[in-house]
Scaffold this motif. Structure first.
Motif, PDB file in Angstrom:
ATOM      1  N   ASN A  54       0.679  -1.294  -0.107  1.00  0.00           N
ATOM      2  CA  ASN A  54       0.164   0.149   0.110  1.00  0.00           C
ATOM      3  C   ASN A  54       0.676   1.407   0.093  1.00  0.00           C
ATOM      4  O   ASN A  54       0.362   2.513   0.144  1.00  0.00           O
ATOM      5  CB  ASN A  54      -0.995  -0.029   1.337  1.00  0.00           C
ATOM      6  CG  ASN A  54      -2.175  -0.823   0.921  1.00  0.00           C
ATOM      7  OD1 ASN A  54      -2.277  -1.185  -0.124  1.00  0.00           O
ATOM      8  ND2 ASN A  54      -2.885  -1.225   1.990  1.00  0.00           N
ATOM      9  N   THR A  56       2.972   4.008  -2.000  1.00  0.00           N
ATOM     10  CA  THR A  56       2.694   4.503  -3.484  1.00  0.00           C
ATOM     11  C   THR A  56       3.932   5.613  -3.516  1.00  0.00           C
ATOM     12  O   THR A  56       4.582   6.190  -2.532  1.00  0.00           O
ATOM     13  CB  THR A  56       1.361   5.272  -3.663  1.00  0.00           C
ATOM     14  OG1 THR A  56       1.381   6.426  -2.760  1.00  0.00           O
ATOM     15  CG2 THR A  56       0.167   4.354  -3.532  1.00  0.00           C
ATOM     16  N   LYS A 152      -8.198   1.433   2.336  1.00  0.00           N
ATOM     17  CA  LYS A 152      -8.401   2.005   0.916  1.00  0.00           C
ATOM     18  C   LYS A 152      -9.805   2.564   0.960  1.00  0.00           C
ATOM     19  O   LYS A 152     -10.867   2.116   1.669  1.00  0.00           O
ATOM     20  CB  LYS A 152      -8.214   1.224  -0.262  1.00  0.00           C
ATOM     21  CG  LYS A 152      -6.850   0.643  -0.361  1.00  0.00           C
ATOM     22  CD  LYS A 152      -6.602  -0.226  -1.454  1.00  0.00           C
ATOM     23  CE  LYS A 152      -5.500  -0.991  -1.538  1.00  0.00           C
ATOM     24  NZ  LYS A 152      -5.200  -1.846  -2.599  1.00  0.00           N
ATOM     25  N   LYS A 153      -9.909   3.885   0.197  1.00  0.00           N
ATOM     26  CA  LYS A 153     -11.454   4.506  -0.009  1.00  0.00           C
ATOM     27  C   LYS A 153     -12.195   3.426  -0.714  1.00  0.00           C
ATOM     28  O   LYS A 153     -13.427   3.568  -0.345  1.00  0.00           O
ATOM     29  CB  LYS A 153     -11.082   5.901  -0.607  1.00  0.00           C
ATOM     30  CG  LYS A 153     -10.249   6.867   0.265  1.00  0.00           C
ATOM     31  CD  LYS A 153     -11.132   8.092   0.119  1.00  0.00           C
ATOM     32  CE  LYS A 153     -10.536   9.331   1.168  1.00  0.00           C
ATOM     33  NZ  LYS A 153     -10.664  10.436   0.435  1.00  0.00           N
ATOM     34  N   ASN A 154     -11.679   2.673  -1.528  1.00  0.00           N
ATOM     35  CA  ASN A 154     -12.580   2.102  -2.423  1.00  0.00           C
ATOM     36  C   ASN A 154     -13.032   0.802  -1.649  1.00  0.00           C
ATOM     37  O   ASN A 154     -13.927  -0.076  -2.124  1.00  0.00           O
ATOM     38  CB  ASN A 154     -12.140   1.673  -3.826  1.00  0.00           C
ATOM     39  CG  ASN A 154     -10.776   0.789  -3.425  1.00  0.00           C
ATOM     40  OD1 ASN A 154     -10.303   0.266  -2.555  1.00  0.00           O
ATOM     41  ND2 ASN A 154     -10.068   0.662  -4.326  1.00  0.00           N
ATOM     42  N   GLU A 155     -12.732   0.577  -0.195  1.00  0.00           N
ATOM     43  CA  GLU A 155     -12.958  -0.459   0.516  1.00  0.00           C
ATOM     44  C   GLU A 155     -14.259  -0.155   1.090  1.00  0.00           C
ATOM     45  O   GLU A 155     -14.826  -0.922   1.901  1.00  0.00           O
ATOM     46  CB  GLU A 155     -11.813  -0.990   1.733  1.00  0.00           C
ATOM     47  CG  GLU A 155     -10.815  -1.505   0.728  1.00  0.00           C
ATOM     48  CD  GLU A 155      -9.757  -1.914   1.770  1.00  0.00           C
ATOM     49  OE1 GLU A 155     -10.050  -2.995   2.362  1.00  0.00           O
ATOM     50  OE2 GLU A 155      -8.910  -1.383   1.742  1.00  0.00           O
ATOM     51  N   ASP A 171      -7.108  11.641  -1.744  1.00  0.00           N
ATOM     52  CA  ASP A 171      -6.459  10.792  -0.882  1.00  0.00           C
ATOM     53  C   ASP A 171      -6.967   9.488  -1.312  1.00  0.00           C
ATOM     54  O   ASP A 171      -8.437   9.426  -1.430  1.00  0.00           O
ATOM     55  CB  ASP A 171      -6.448  10.999   0.492  1.00  0.00           C
ATOM     56  CG  ASP A 171      -5.831  12.336   1.220  1.00  0.00           C
ATOM     57  OD1 ASP A 171      -5.212  12.998   0.333  1.00  0.00           O
ATOM     58  OD2 ASP A 171      -6.190  12.579   2.427  1.00  0.00           O
ATOM     59  N   LEU A 172      -6.245   8.442  -1.113  1.00  0.00           N
ATOM     60  CA  LEU A 172      -6.462   7.089  -1.779  1.00  0.00           C
ATOM     61  C   LEU A 172      -6.740   6.141  -0.532  1.00  0.00           C
ATOM     62  O   LEU A 172      -7.169   5.130  -0.557  1.00  0.00           O
ATOM     63  CB  LEU A 172      -5.276   6.368  -2.356  1.00  0.00           C
ATOM     64  CG  LEU A 172      -4.782   7.044  -3.520  1.00  0.00           C
ATOM     65  CD1 LEU A 172      -3.422   6.564  -4.044  1.00  0.00           C
ATOM     66  CD2 LEU A 172      -5.908   7.041  -4.507  1.00  0.00           C
ATOM     67  N   PHE A 173      -6.640   6.631   0.646  1.00  0.00           N
ATOM     68  CA  PHE A 173      -6.963   5.753   2.033  1.00  0.00           C
ATOM     69  C   PHE A 173      -7.762   6.647   3.048  1.00  0.00           C
ATOM     70  O   PHE A 173      -7.532   7.762   3.228  1.00  0.00           O
ATOM     71  CB  PHE A 173      -5.641   5.612   2.580  1.00  0.00           C
ATOM     72  CG  PHE A 173      -4.749   4.692   1.891  1.00  0.00           C
ATOM     73  CD1 PHE A 173      -4.722   3.067   2.036  1.00  0.00           C
ATOM     74  CD2 PHE A 173      -3.789   4.863   0.754  1.00  0.00           C
ATOM     75  CE1 PHE A 173      -3.959   2.294   1.309  1.00  0.00           C
ATOM     76  CE2 PHE A 173      -2.950   4.125   0.077  1.00  0.00           C
ATOM     77  CZ  PHE A 173      -3.475   2.733   0.452  1.00  0.00           C
ATOM     78  N   TRP A 174      -8.598   5.884   3.710  1.00  0.00           N
ATOM     79  CA  TRP A 174      -9.306   6.409   4.777  1.00  0.00           C
ATOM     80  C   TRP A 174      -8.192   6.312   5.983  1.00  0.00           C
ATOM     81  O   TRP A 174      -8.118   7.116   6.922  1.00  0.00           O
ATOM     82  CB  TRP A 174     -10.529   5.546   5.102  1.00  0.00           C
ATOM     83  CG  TRP A 174     -11.578   5.893   4.115  1.00  0.00           C
ATOM     84  CD1 TRP A 174     -12.059   4.737   3.335  1.00  0.00           C
ATOM     85  CD2 TRP A 174     -12.505   6.606   3.891  1.00  0.00           C
ATOM     86  NE1 TRP A 174     -13.044   5.284   2.576  1.00  0.00           N
ATOM     87  CE2 TRP A 174     -13.403   6.412   3.062  1.00  0.00           C
ATOM     88  CE3 TRP A 174     -12.371   8.062   4.422  1.00  0.00           C
ATOM     89  CZ2 TRP A 174     -14.379   7.166   2.270  1.00  0.00           C
ATOM     90  CZ3 TRP A 174     -13.244   8.968   3.971  1.00  0.00           C
ATOM     91  CH2 TRP A 174     -14.362   8.474   2.891  1.00  0.00           C
ATOM     92  N   ASN A 176      -4.095   5.282   6.500  1.00  0.00           N
ATOM     93  CA  ASN A 176      -2.854   5.107   5.827  1.00  0.00           C
ATOM     94  C   ASN A 176      -2.210   3.820   6.403  1.00  0.00           C
ATOM     95  O   ASN A 176      -2.514   3.458   7.596  1.00  0.00           O
ATOM     96  CB  ASN A 176      -1.877   6.263   6.039  1.00  0.00           C
ATOM     97  CG  ASN A 176      -2.050   7.241   5.097  1.00  0.00           C
ATOM     98  OD1 ASN A 176      -2.544   6.949   3.913  1.00  0.00           O
ATOM     99  ND2 ASN A 176      -1.516   8.480   5.378  1.00  0.00           N
TER     100      ASN A 176
END
Length: 434
Positions: A54, A56, A152-155, A171-174, A176
């Motif tokens: 995770n 990047t 992750k945000k998409n989860e 941001d990509l994560f709720w 990190n």
């Protein structure tokens, strides 16, 4: 023992089963660390997990990485490290297993999630509720691994319409990931028969101490031990800066990650807190003011003990380091005195024994600088004169062997990308007394 120059390939699912068996066999651990080199009995490790996947390029600076390790090989290298320790009779315990045991209790898990979100600076009430509800679907080790690896945000199907959420919508994560957690040395330190829970320097690492704290608060094998929480110091102190030179003496680095203020606060507690004094015999701290830089982030990146009279050191700190002696003074004051002389002579005088310095990379400045960067001076002793080192630091390893030190060379092509060596990756829990 396995070939030290090879990486043993272990199926991850089998490795998890091995961890579980070890956790089930664990009895009470009584913290007992009075040196850096007494025979190592028990150690706490964290096997790198999904948190490395995770990482990047955009978050490397924030998460304190210079590169992205290849997880599969990092795990193979870490398994080789653990297997080599096990073959030497060291009781290897895993942070993720122990935290997983703790988080099987729903009440404890709920409180832990709440505190984890708070330390992660999640402040919007609706988001706290949404994340808490999502995380409550996990339990035990699965919950521990999820919190360590990041969310992750998409989860999670949630739209954060708060001002903060809209500003940070890219941001990509709720939550990190916590990628530095495989460096178990930093969040807590074993000293005598007690543990110092450390207050981490970087915002992203402050969550790490929560995992260690949960074990000493709630795990049946650990909760009887004495713990000092450094959060009250209001200053950072990290385990990579703390060396237990003998039962009476600590060395602590004033570094990029540990402040002089925190060291003085810690010294006061050690010297004058009657509840703590029964758990240790420390009456002196040597504070090493080393250059503050990414390369020298902790004292143990430039100085570690390898034998009764031998230390490995990076020559780059020679002439650039001041050493202060902290001792108990009158009227409950911590007395501080700047010491004169070389590092070698100061250590010899303060420890009342001959000290031989073995330079990382030898006297060649290029070799020394290169191998210090890849943690050539960051050794983990399993007994006097026997240490773990990174395989890649060939010059330093050869010099150590020439000076009578036995070295266990561990593979490190991926692990070393995290900027920490064998000592960084291990929290000793018990050593034999010298």
């Amino acid at each position: 023992m396995m070939n030290q120059d090879a990486i043993e390939i272990i199926n991850p699912s089998c490795q998890d089963q091995t961890h579980a068996v070890k956790a089930e066999k664990m009895t009470k651990i009584n913290i007992d660390i009075t040196s850096e080199i007494g025979s190592l009995k028990s150690v706490l490790l964290r096997r790198p997990g999904e948190e490395l996947n995770n990482l990047t390029p955009e978050t490397l600076d924030e998460l304190l990485f210079d590169d992205i390790p290849f997880l599969e090989n990092a795990q193979k290298e870490h398994d080789a490290f653990a297997n080599m320790l096990d073959a030497l009779g060291v009781n290897v315990l895993y942070l993720e297993d122990l935290v997983g045991d703790v988080l099987k209790n729903k009440e404890v898990a709920g409180a832990f999630i709440h505190e984890f979100l708070s330390v992660s600076n999640i402040t919007t009430p609706k988001l706290i509720d949404a994340l808490s509800e999502h995380l409550s679907d996990y339990s035990g080790k699965a919950l521990a691994q999820k919190l360590m690896s990041g969310l992750k945000k998409n989860e999670l199907d949630y739209q954060d319409v708060s001002l903060n959420g809209q500003v940070n919508k890219a941001d990509l994560f709720w939550l990190n990931p916590v990628p530095n957690l495989y460096f178990t040395r930093d969040p807590a330190s074993s000293i005598g028969n007690m543990v110092l829970l450390n207050s981490m320097f970087a915002k992203t690492r402050k969550r790490e101490s929560l995992f260690i704290e949960s074990i000493f608060k709630h795990h049946s094998g650990f909760k009887h031990n004495k713990v000092l929480n450094s959060s009250a110091f209001n200053a950072s102190i990290e385990g990579g800066d703390i060396l237990v030179l003998d039962k009476h003496t600590l060395a602590i680095g004033i570094s990029q990650r540990t402040s002089a203020h925190a060291i003085e606060k810690f010294a006061f507690e050690l010297f004058f807190n009657d509840e703590l004094k029964v758990h240790h015999q420390i009456n002196k701290i040597l504070a090493f003011h080393i250059p503050s830089s990414r390369a020298f982030m902790h004292l143990d990146t430039v100085l570690t003990q390898v034998d009764l009279h031998k230390m490995t050191m990076h020559q780059g700190i020679v002439g650039k380091t001041q050493i202060y002696r902290l001792t108990p003074g009158m009227h409950r004051n911590v007395e501080s005195r700047l010491l004169a002389g070389s590092i070698e002579n100061t250590l010899a005088n303060e420890l009342d024994k001959d000290i031989q310095i073995i330079y990382c990379g030898g006297r060649d400045s290029i070799n020394g600088s290169r191998e210090q960067w890849s943690d050539g001076a960051n050794t983990l002793a399993v007994k006097p004169g026997e240490v773990f080192v990174y395989q890649r630091n060939r010059m330093t390893n050869q010099i150590l062997e020439n000076r009578g030190v036995s070295v266990h060379k561990m593979p490190c092509s991926e692990l070393s990308r995290g900027r920490g060596g064998p000592r960084c990756m291990s929290m000793p829990l018990e050593r034999s007394k010298l």
